[in-house]
Design an enzyme around this catalytic site. Sequence first.
Site, PDB file in Angstrom:
ATOM      1  N   LYS A  13       0.845  -1.222   0.000  1.00 48.27           N
ATOM      2  CA  LYS A  13       0.000   0.000   0.000  1.00 48.27           C
ATOM      3  C   LYS A  13       0.870   1.259   0.000  1.00 48.27           C
ATOM      4  CE  LYS A  13      -2.183  -0.919   3.885  1.00 48.27           C
ATOM      5  NZ  LYS A  13      -1.633  -2.231   4.296  1.00 48.27           N
ATOM      6  N   ARG A 122      11.071  -6.302   4.782  1.00 48.31           N
ATOM      7  CA  ARG A 122      10.925  -4.855   4.573  1.00 48.31           C
ATOM      8  C   ARG A 122      11.880  -4.077   5.480  1.00 48.31           C
ATOM      9  NH1 ARG A 122       5.107  -2.327   4.986  1.00 48.31           N
ATOM     10  NH2 ARG A 122       5.077  -3.346   7.011  1.00 48.31           N
ATOM     11  N   ARG A 152      11.164  -1.986  11.168  1.00 52.00           N
ATOM     12  CA  ARG A 152      10.173  -1.553  12.159  1.00 52.00           C
ATOM     13  C   ARG A 152      10.024  -2.636  13.217  1.00 52.00           C
ATOM     14  NH1 ARG A 152       5.149   0.093   8.438  1.00 52.00           N
ATOM     15  NH2 ARG A 152       4.142  -1.115  10.052  1.00 52.00           N
ATOM     16  N   ARG A 163      -0.159  -9.362  13.274  1.00 50.74           N
ATOM     17  CA  ARG A 163      -0.778  -8.298  12.456  1.00 50.74           C
ATOM     18  C   ARG A 163      -1.487  -8.902  11.247  1.00 50.74           C
ATOM     19  NH1 ARG A 163       3.836  -4.889  10.607  1.00 50.74           N
ATOM     20  NH2 ARG A 163       2.266  -3.603   9.612  1.00 50.74           N
TER      21      ARG A 163
HETATM   22  P1  AMP Z   1       0.871   0.280   9.185  1.00 51.65           P
HETATM   23  O1  AMP Z   1       2.079   1.127   9.055  1.00 51.65           O
HETATM   24  O2  AMP Z   1      -0.254   0.733   8.306  1.00 51.65           O
HETATM   25  O3  AMP Z   1       1.162  -1.196   9.008  1.00 51.65           O
HETATM   26  O4  AMP Z   1       0.329   0.462  10.690  1.00 51.65           O
HETATM   27  C1  AMP Z   1       1.145   0.142  11.798  1.00 51.65           C
HETATM   28  C2  AMP Z   1       0.276  -0.084  13.031  1.00 51.65           C
HETATM   29  O5  AMP Z   1      -0.439   1.118  13.348  1.00 51.65           O
HETATM   30  C3  AMP Z   1      -0.789  -1.148  12.883  1.00 51.65           C
HETATM   31  O6  AMP Z   1      -0.291  -2.460  13.104  1.00 51.65           O
HETATM   32  C4  AMP Z   1      -1.788  -0.716  13.972  1.00 51.65           C
HETATM   33  O7  AMP Z   1      -1.319  -1.054  15.247  1.00 51.65           O
HETATM   34  C5  AMP Z   1      -1.742   0.800  13.844  1.00 51.65           C
HETATM   35  N1  AMP Z   1      -2.752   1.297  12.865  1.00 51.65           N
HETATM   36  C6  AMP Z   1      -2.496   1.897  11.670  1.00 51.65           C
HETATM   37  N2  AMP Z   1      -3.640   2.217  11.041  1.00 51.65           N
HETATM   38  C7  AMP Z   1      -4.647   1.794  11.851  1.00 51.65           C
HETATM   39  C8  AMP Z   1      -6.066   1.805  11.755  1.00 51.65           C
HETATM   40  N3  AMP Z   1      -6.693   2.315  10.674  1.00 51.65           N
HETATM   41  N4  AMP Z   1      -6.779   1.286  12.785  1.00 51.65           N
HETATM   42  C9  AMP Z   1      -6.179   0.784  13.885  1.00 51.65           C
HETATM   43  N5  AMP Z   1      -4.840   0.725  14.037  1.00 51.65           N
HETATM   44  C10 AMP Z   1      -4.071   1.225  13.031  1.00 51.65           C
END
Ligand code: AMP
Length: 207
Positions: A13, A122, A152, A163
């Site tokens: 994404k 990643r 990360r 996740r």
């Molecule tokens: P990402 O970088 O999009 O993978 O997000 C990293 C982490 O942020 C996720 O594993 C969640 O813990 C939190 N997070 C990001 N976006 C959301 C969302 N829309 N709803 C709930 N938690 C989120």
Amino acid sequence: MKIVLFGAPGSGKGSQAKLITKEFGLPQISTGDILRDHIQRQTNIGKIVEAIINRGELVPDEMIIDIICDRIKKEDCKKGYILDGFPRTLEQAKKLLEITNIDVVIYIDVSIIEVERRALSRRICPSCGKIFNISKKIIEDCDECGAKLIQRDDDKIDVVRHRIEKYFSQSEALIKFFKKKKLLKTVFSAESPEETYKSVRKILLKI
Ligand code: AMP
């Protein structure tokens, strides 16, 4: 144009959002990046979400919805935006369509095995945010700004698995919801972001 990018962690994404931004000039709104920035600055939100994110859990809906409501009111969102990582639950999706209209939801379809492989390989640049995949070639420094790449904390194996499980437990309901609203377009995640982008671009040029 208001675009939602939907897909598993590691589906690409973020890379697609960056390619759309480059061509269409729309801001990328990554809820993950916003939350990581809060953690880095140790804001009240940052202090609350740090442990949640490190466990691979989702941040409460109300909190993330407030963040999005504030962000999309900003000047740079007047002509549209790309939502990357939001919505992630049915509740968030319903709320989003209550507060604004969305032109398209692009679902990046990828297998669980591939997603796990990608998330684990990643690396990100902590300085400019560029994303790298080290599965085929070891890369240590960012080729844009020279900073040392990092993994990360939530891309480490146990957290990644959690996740991914969380994502697949919510995704079916969201896909159904957006299909019903006639907003869903599916692209299959190719080997390279540029290849996937060809399909994404075709969809966007028709809007
Ligand atoms: P990402 O970088 O999009 O993978 O997000 C990293 C982490 O942020 C996720 O594993 C969640 O813990 C939190 N997070 C990001 N976006 C959301 C969302 N829309 N709803 C709930 N938690 C989120």
